[in-house]
Design a protein around this motif. Structure first.
Motif, mmCIF file in Angstrom:
data_model
loop_
_atom_site.group_PDB
_atom_site.id
_atom_site.type_symbol
_atom_site.label_atom_id
_atom_site.label_comp_id
_atom_site.label_asym_id
_atom_site.label_seq_id
_atom_site.Cartn_x
_atom_site.Cartn_y
_atom_site.Cartn_z
ATOM 1 N N TRP A 12 0.838 -1.198 0.000
ATOM 2 C CA TRP A 12 0.000 0.000 0.000
ATOM 3 C C TRP A 12 0.875 1.251 0.000
ATOM 4 N N THR A 50 -10.099 3.601 -7.931
ATOM 5 C CA THR A 50 -10.464 2.420 -8.715
ATOM 6 C C THR A 50 -9.277 1.532 -9.084
ATOM 7 N N THR A 51 -8.089 1.871 -8.593
ATOM 8 C CA THR A 51 -6.919 1.039 -8.866
ATOM 9 C C THR A 51 -6.156 0.777 -7.568
ATOM 10 N N SER A 75 -14.346 -0.924 -4.838
ATOM 11 C CA SER A 75 -15.384 -1.859 -5.270
ATOM 12 C C SER A 75 -16.669 -1.646 -4.482
ATOM 13 N N ARG A 76 -16.527 -1.347 -3.196
ATOM 14 C CA ARG A 76 -17.701 -1.085 -2.351
ATOM 15 C C ARG A 76 -18.363 0.223 -2.752
ATOM 16 N N HIS A 107 -10.923 -1.463 8.533
ATOM 17 C CA HIS A 107 -9.533 -1.779 8.192
ATOM 18 C C HIS A 107 -8.536 -1.050 9.099
ATOM 19 N N TRP A 113 -4.597 -0.892 -4.074
ATOM 20 C CA TRP A 113 -5.190 -1.401 -2.837
ATOM 21 C C TRP A 113 -6.469 -0.666 -2.462
ATOM 22 N N ARG A 114 -6.607 0.604 -2.879
ATOM 23 C CA ARG A 114 -7.812 1.364 -2.555
ATOM 24 C C ARG A 114 -9.044 0.795 -3.269
ATOM 25 N N ALA A 115 -8.835 0.259 -4.460
ATOM 26 C CA ALA A 115 -9.948 -0.369 -5.176
ATOM 27 C C ALA A 115 -10.432 -1.598 -4.419
ATOM 28 N N GLU A 116 -9.499 -2.360 -3.887
ATOM 29 C CA GLU A 116 -9.853 -3.575 -3.149
ATOM 30 C C GLU A 116 -10.536 -3.251 -1.833
ATOM 31 N N VAL A 117 -10.013 -2.238 -1.136
ATOM 32 C CA VAL A 117 -10.537 -1.901 0.194
ATOM 33 C C VAL A 117 -11.831 -1.099 0.114
#
Length: 307
Positions: free
Chosen positions: A86, A257-258, A267-268, A230, A260-264
């Motif tokens: 990250w 949208t890209t 997407s939500r 998190h 680790w921020r996209a994952e955390v």
């Protein structure tokens, strides 16, 4: 040298990722990890005077001698949380020269304060561009040249001489008599009003922003809950301005949208925009849940079989 220093490790960003909140300072990190107390009393003293006082030298030393300890402790924490990657993304952005290349003609967009009218907005654009270029030449922060509210005031009621500039609130006589005062007046005189197209785009953006306020409030709540889950500071995921931009055009905000921020969160957040999330209050906790998709209607054959 014209080069961006590298590698860079930002202790505040790392601390926010490790759960230290969104406003933790170096002094707090030093106290937490080393137990040492940094005396900040010399922070606002006159650093141009020589010789430096003992308190100033002690303060200056305190700003660097604990850095390695703080770095090592935060690195260990990041490793334990599996979040080293990250930080790598954010540090790469800090060493990218394009991160600091901001066109002066767009500087007016960062200024807080509401102005209407083609003439006033044109003057604000010219003043903000001049201040940016002047600050770069003098290697000084923009706010140390002129504060935002002063630029807004100048755009609203522009002075037409050095004498009237010297009497303007927020500007001292020395500044007005200097080359900076001359340049400021020239910037005002050379300003061009906003075109009808630019005004229409601003009005459209303002209307869209107003209509988005309820959704923005809910999206901020989604961000806050996600950050708590998190144990990171919300603003290390996305800032308020970026969140507004994301609501207007999700694909334009790549920081959400890209990576680790996209994952955390990304997407939500996209699921929220699609109406696929529900926010509920249960037993003292605010929770986020996926909305179950409605079941497909049964076919005539299925209904016949059931009958």
């Amino acid at each position: 040298t014209g080069q961006v220093p590298a590698p860079i490790f930002d202790t505040q960003i790392a601390a926010m990722v490790c759960g230290f909140g969104d406003s933790v300072g170096y002094q707090q990190l030093v106290a937490h990890f080393t137990g040492a107390q940094i005396d900040k009393s010399a922070r606002f003293t006159d650093w141009s005077a020589r010789p430096l006082r003992d308190s100033q030298i002690t303060y200056a030393l305190g700003d660097v001698i604990y850095l390695r300890d703080v770095y090592e402790a935060l690195s260990d924490a990041l490793e334990a949380k599996k979040r080293t990657n990250w930080i790598a993304e954010d540090m790469a952005a800090l060493t990218d020269p394009e991160s600091y290349d901001q066109p002066p003609e767009l500087a007016w967009k960062r200024i807080k304060g509401r102005l209407r009218g083609a003439e006033r907005l044109g003057r604000l654009r010219a003043l903000a561009a001049w201040r940016d270029e002047f600050a770069k030449r003098k290697n000084r922060p923009r706010g140390r040249i002129l504060r935002d509210e002063v630029l807004v005031g100048l755009a609203q009621s522009p002075p037409n001489s050095l004498e009237s500039l010297a009497k303007f609130r927020g500007i001292d006589a020395g500044f007005a008599r200097s080359m900076a005062g001359q340049e400021l007046l020239e910037a005002l005189k050379s300003s061009t009003p906003f075109s009808a197209t630019e005004l229409a785009a601003l009005e459209k953006r303002g209307n869209k922003k107003a209509s988005h306020e309820p959704a923005l409030s809910l999206l901020k709540l989604v961000l806050k809950i996600t950050a708590q889950e998190h144990d990171v500071a919300p603003k290390v995921i996305v800032g308020s301005r970026e969140l507004e931009q994301f609501l207007e055009d999700p694909e334009a905000v790549q920081s959400v949208t890209t990576g680790w921020r996209a994952e955390v969160f990304g997407s939500r957040a996209l699921a929220f925009l699609r109406g696929e999330l529900a926010i509920s209050y249960e037993n003292g906790d605010v929770r986020i849940a996926d909305i179950a998709q409605p079941a497909m209607a049964k076919s005539d054959d299925q209904r016949s079989e059931i009958a």
